[in-house]
Design a protein around this motif. Structure first.
Motif, PDB file in Angstrom:
ATOM      1  N   PRO A   5      31.839  15.077  -3.737  1.00 45.20           N
ATOM      2  CA  PRO A   5      33.099  14.448  -4.127  1.00 45.20           C
ATOM      3  C   PRO A   5      34.081  15.470  -4.679  1.00 45.20           C
ATOM      4  CG  PRO A   5      31.226  13.204  -4.988  1.00 45.20           C
ATOM      5  CD  PRO A   5      30.687  14.477  -4.414  1.00 45.20           C
ATOM      6  N   GLY A   6      35.360  15.260  -4.380  1.00 45.91           N
ATOM      7  CA  GLY A   6      36.380  16.168  -4.896  1.00 45.91           C
ATOM      8  C   GLY A   6      37.696  16.019  -4.164  1.00 45.91           C
ATOM      9  N   TRP A   7      38.681  16.830  -4.592  1.00 44.99           N
ATOM     10  CA  TRP A   7      40.000  16.859  -3.972  1.00 44.99           C
ATOM     11  C   TRP A   7      39.951  17.824  -2.794  1.00 44.99           C
ATOM     12  CZ3 TRP A   7      43.350  13.276  -5.089  1.00 44.99           C
ATOM     13  CH2 TRP A   7      43.366  12.706  -6.358  1.00 44.99           C
ATOM     14  N   TYR A   8      40.402  17.340  -1.627  1.00 45.97           N
ATOM     15  CA  TYR A   8      40.446  18.152  -0.421  1.00 45.97           C
ATOM     16  C   TYR A   8      41.775  17.910   0.272  1.00 45.97           C
ATOM     17  CZ  TYR A   8      35.423  18.649  -1.111  1.00 45.97           C
ATOM     18  OH  TYR A   8      34.198  18.938  -1.640  1.00 45.97           O
ATOM     19  N   ARG A   9      42.147  18.843   1.150  1.00 47.58           N
ATOM     20  CA  ARG A   9      43.372  18.675   1.936  1.00 47.58           C
ATOM     21  C   ARG A   9      43.242  17.382   2.740  1.00 47.58           C
ATOM     22  NH1 ARG A   9      47.298  22.361   2.967  1.00 47.58           N
ATOM     23  NH2 ARG A   9      45.966  23.942   2.047  1.00 47.58           N
ATOM     24  N   ASP A  10      44.276  16.539   2.637  1.00 47.27           N
ATOM     25  CA  ASP A  10      44.275  15.244   3.313  1.00 47.27           C
ATOM     26  C   ASP A  10      44.363  15.469   4.820  1.00 47.27           C
ATOM     27  OD1 ASP A  10      44.737  12.682   4.292  1.00 47.27           O
ATOM     28  OD2 ASP A  10      46.230  12.189   2.780  1.00 47.27           O
ATOM     29  N   PRO A  11      43.392  14.967   5.599  1.00 47.93           N
ATOM     30  CA  PRO A  11      43.435  15.185   7.051  1.00 47.93           C
ATOM     31  C   PRO A  11      44.636  14.528   7.726  1.00 47.93           C
ATOM     32  CG  PRO A  11      41.495  13.867   6.419  1.00 47.93           C
ATOM     33  CD  PRO A  11      42.214  14.245   5.166  1.00 47.93           C
ATOM     34  N   SER A  12      45.176  13.450   7.120  1.00 45.41           N
ATOM     35  CA  SER A  12      46.312  12.777   7.743  1.00 45.41           C
ATOM     36  C   SER A  12      47.651  13.274   7.201  1.00 45.41           C
ATOM     37  CB  SER A  12      46.210  11.259   7.552  1.00 45.41           C
ATOM     38  OG  SER A  12      46.240  10.946   6.171  1.00 45.41           O
ATOM     39  N   ALA A  13      47.642  14.027   6.096  1.00 45.76           N
ATOM     40  CA  ALA A  13      48.867  14.582   5.496  1.00 45.76           C
ATOM     41  C   ALA A  13      48.516  15.931   4.864  1.00 45.76           C
ATOM     42  CB  ALA A  13      49.439  13.621   4.466  1.00 45.76           C
ATOM     43  N   HIS A  15      50.023  18.321   3.619  1.00 41.37           N
ATOM     44  CA  HIS A  15      50.794  18.783   2.458  1.00 41.37           C
ATOM     45  C   HIS A  15      50.310  18.124   1.168  1.00 41.37           C
ATOM     46  CE1 HIS A  15      52.713  15.111   3.866  1.00 41.37           C
ATOM     47  NE2 HIS A  15      53.153  14.937   2.633  1.00 41.37           N
ATOM     48  N   GLN A  16      49.302  17.242   1.243  1.00 39.80           N
ATOM     49  CA  GLN A  16      48.755  16.562   0.070  1.00 39.80           C
ATOM     50  C   GLN A  16      47.251  16.764   0.005  1.00 39.80           C
ATOM     51  OE1 GLN A  16      49.816  12.423   0.363  1.00 39.80           O
ATOM     52  NE2 GLN A  16      51.685  12.758  -0.814  1.00 39.80           N
ATOM     53  N   GLU A  17      46.686  16.463  -1.179  1.00 34.29           N
ATOM     54  CA  GLU A  17      45.245  16.433  -1.330  1.00 34.29           C
ATOM     55  C   GLU A  17      44.818  14.979  -1.478  1.00 34.29           C
ATOM     56  OE1 GLU A  17      44.532  18.915  -4.747  1.00 34.29           O
ATOM     57  OE2 GLU A  17      44.398  20.705  -3.508  1.00 34.29           O
ATOM     58  N   ARG A  18      43.604  14.699  -1.048  1.00 37.48           N
ATOM     59  CA  ARG A  18      43.088  13.335  -1.105  1.00 37.48           C
ATOM     60  C   ARG A  18      41.681  13.380  -1.685  1.00 37.48           C
ATOM     61  NH1 ARG A  18      43.427   9.201   4.026  1.00 37.48           N
ATOM     62  NH2 ARG A  18      42.907   7.312   2.877  1.00 37.48           N
ATOM     63  N   TRP A  19      41.307  12.361  -2.437  1.00 36.20           N
ATOM     64  CA  TRP A  19      39.988  12.325  -3.076  1.00 36.20           C
ATOM     65  C   TRP A  19      38.920  11.869  -2.084  1.00 36.20           C
ATOM     66  CZ3 TRP A  19      37.800  14.350  -7.091  1.00 36.20           C
ATOM     67  CH2 TRP A  19      36.551  13.873  -7.502  1.00 36.20           C
ATOM     68  N   TRP A  20      37.890  12.697  -1.952  1.00 33.11           N
ATOM     69  CA  TRP A  20      36.716  12.369  -1.153  1.00 33.11           C
ATOM     70  C   TRP A  20      35.631  11.956  -2.132  1.00 33.11           C
ATOM     71  CZ3 TRP A  20      35.040  11.499   3.627  1.00 33.11           C
ATOM     72  CH2 TRP A  20      33.682  11.635   3.908  1.00 33.11           C
ATOM     73  N   ASP A  21      35.125  10.708  -2.034  1.00 36.30           N
ATOM     74  CA  ASP A  21      34.157  10.224  -3.025  1.00 36.30           C
ATOM     75  C   ASP A  21      32.707  10.579  -2.680  1.00 36.30           C
ATOM     76  OD1 ASP A  21      33.422   8.433  -1.015  1.00 36.30           O
ATOM     77  OD2 ASP A  21      34.113   6.651  -2.086  1.00 36.30           O
ATOM     78  N   GLY A  22      32.522  11.365  -1.651  1.00 39.78           N
ATOM     79  CA  GLY A  22      31.181  11.771  -1.224  1.00 39.78           C
ATOM     80  C   GLY A  22      30.723  11.046   0.024  1.00 39.78           C
ATOM     81  N   THR A  23      31.367   9.909   0.295  1.00 37.27           N
ATOM     82  CA  THR A  23      31.021   9.160   1.507  1.00 37.27           C
ATOM     83  C   THR A  23      32.241   8.797   2.339  1.00 37.27           C
ATOM     84  OG1 THR A  23      31.058   7.071   0.288  1.00 37.27           O
ATOM     85  CG2 THR A  23      28.927   8.157   0.491  1.00 37.27           C
ATOM     86  N   GLY A  38      44.354  24.840 -12.885  1.00 36.95           N
ATOM     87  CA  GLY A  38      43.649  23.577 -12.855  1.00 36.95           C
ATOM     88  C   GLY A  38      42.215  23.723 -12.405  1.00 36.95           C
ATOM     89  N   PRO A  39      41.509  22.598 -12.266  1.00 33.01           N
ATOM     90  CA  PRO A  39      40.104  22.628 -11.891  1.00 33.01           C
ATOM     91  C   PRO A  39      39.917  23.040 -10.444  1.00 33.01           C
ATOM     92  CG  PRO A  39      40.886  20.377 -12.016  1.00 33.01           C
ATOM     93  CD  PRO A  39      42.002  21.262 -12.500  1.00 33.01           C
ATOM     94  N   ALA A  40      38.744  23.521 -10.143  1.00 38.67           N
ATOM     95  CA  ALA A  40      38.420  23.915  -8.776  1.00 38.67           C
ATOM     96  C   ALA A  40      38.297  22.669  -7.910  1.00 38.67           C
ATOM     97  CB  ALA A  40      37.105  24.684  -8.764  1.00 38.67           C
ATOM     98  N   VAL A  41      38.390  22.852  -6.599  1.00 42.57           N
ATOM     99  CA  VAL A  41      38.265  21.737  -5.671  1.00 42.57           C
ATOM    100  C   VAL A  41      36.925  21.062  -5.906  1.00 42.57           C
ATOM    101  CG1 VAL A  41      38.049  21.113  -3.240  1.00 42.57           C
ATOM    102  CG2 VAL A  41      39.781  22.744  -3.961  1.00 42.57           C
ATOM    103  N   GLY A  42      36.953  19.743  -6.042  1.00 41.76           N
ATOM    104  CA  GLY A  42      35.730  18.986  -6.246  1.00 41.76           C
ATOM    105  C   GLY A  42      35.301  18.908  -7.703  1.00 41.76           C
ATOM    106  N   ALA A  43      36.043  19.485  -8.630  1.00 40.79           N
ATOM    107  CA  ALA A  43      35.610  19.528 -10.026  1.00 40.79           C
ATOM    108  C   ALA A  43      35.948  18.270 -10.800  1.00 40.79           C
ATOM    109  CB  ALA A  43      36.231  20.735 -10.714  1.00 40.79           C
ATOM    110  N   ALA A  44      37.041  17.619 -10.508  1.00 39.30           N
ATOM    111  CA  ALA A  44      37.460  16.460 -11.304  1.00 39.30           C
ATOM    112  C   ALA A  44      37.795  15.298 -10.388  1.00 39.30           C
ATOM    113  CB  ALA A  44      38.669  16.809 -12.159  1.00 39.30           C
ATOM    114  N   GLY A  45      37.512  14.105 -10.860  1.00 38.93           N
ATOM    115  CA  GLY A  45      37.791  12.902 -10.080  1.00 38.93           C
ATOM    116  C   GLY A  45      39.218  12.448 -10.242  1.00 38.93           C
ATOM    117  N   PRO A  46      39.592  11.405  -9.505  1.00 42.07           N
ATOM    118  CA  PRO A  46      40.950  10.885  -9.642  1.00 42.07           C
ATOM    119  C   PRO A  46      41.131  10.282 -11.019  1.00 42.07           C
ATOM    120  CG  PRO A  46      39.632   9.438  -8.282  1.00 42.07           C
ATOM    121  CD  PRO A  46      38.798  10.660  -8.566  1.00 42.07           C
TER     122      PRO A  46
END
Length: 102
Positions: A5-13, A15-23, A38-46
């Motif tokens: 789980p973590g913040w990743y580049r949004d596949p549909s946008a 220019h934004q990041e989107r939260w991946w909850d692990g599934t 700020g925190p590293a990718v995947g370090a903090a939840g929404p």
């Protein structure tokens, strides 16, 4: 193997990041943070920072500080001495003196 789980580049946008909850992708999106902050990718939840990038709190604090300074400056002018800075003194009332033979 799926990414954690973590913040990743949004596949549909991209220019934004989107939260991946692990599934699956969630609806939580945010503007990407500058590299090195700020925190590293995947370090903090929404959380409350979603959509603001953390700048909303800083803007609110800056506005509160500006209001406080304005209130202090206004208080100095309103409550300050208006007679050139000399302390206020009370003069005794003028009374008539009786003149005549003692």
């Amino acid at each position: 193997m799926t990414p954690p789980p973590g913040w990743y580049r949004d596949p549909s946008a991209p220019h934004q990041e989107r939260w991946w909850d692990g599934t699956a992708w969630t609806e939580h999106r945010r503007a990407p943070e500058p590299v090195g902050y700020g925190p590293a990718v995947g370090a903090a939840g929404p959380g409350p920072r979603t959509g603001t990038g953390g700048r909303g709190k800083a803007v609110a604090l800056t506005a509160a500080a500006a209001v406080l300074v304005a209130a202090i400056v206004t208080g100095v002018f309103v409550l300050g001495e208006d007679d050139g800075g000399s302390p206020r003194t009370r003069t005794p009332p003028v009374t008539e003196t009786a003149t005549g033979p003692a």
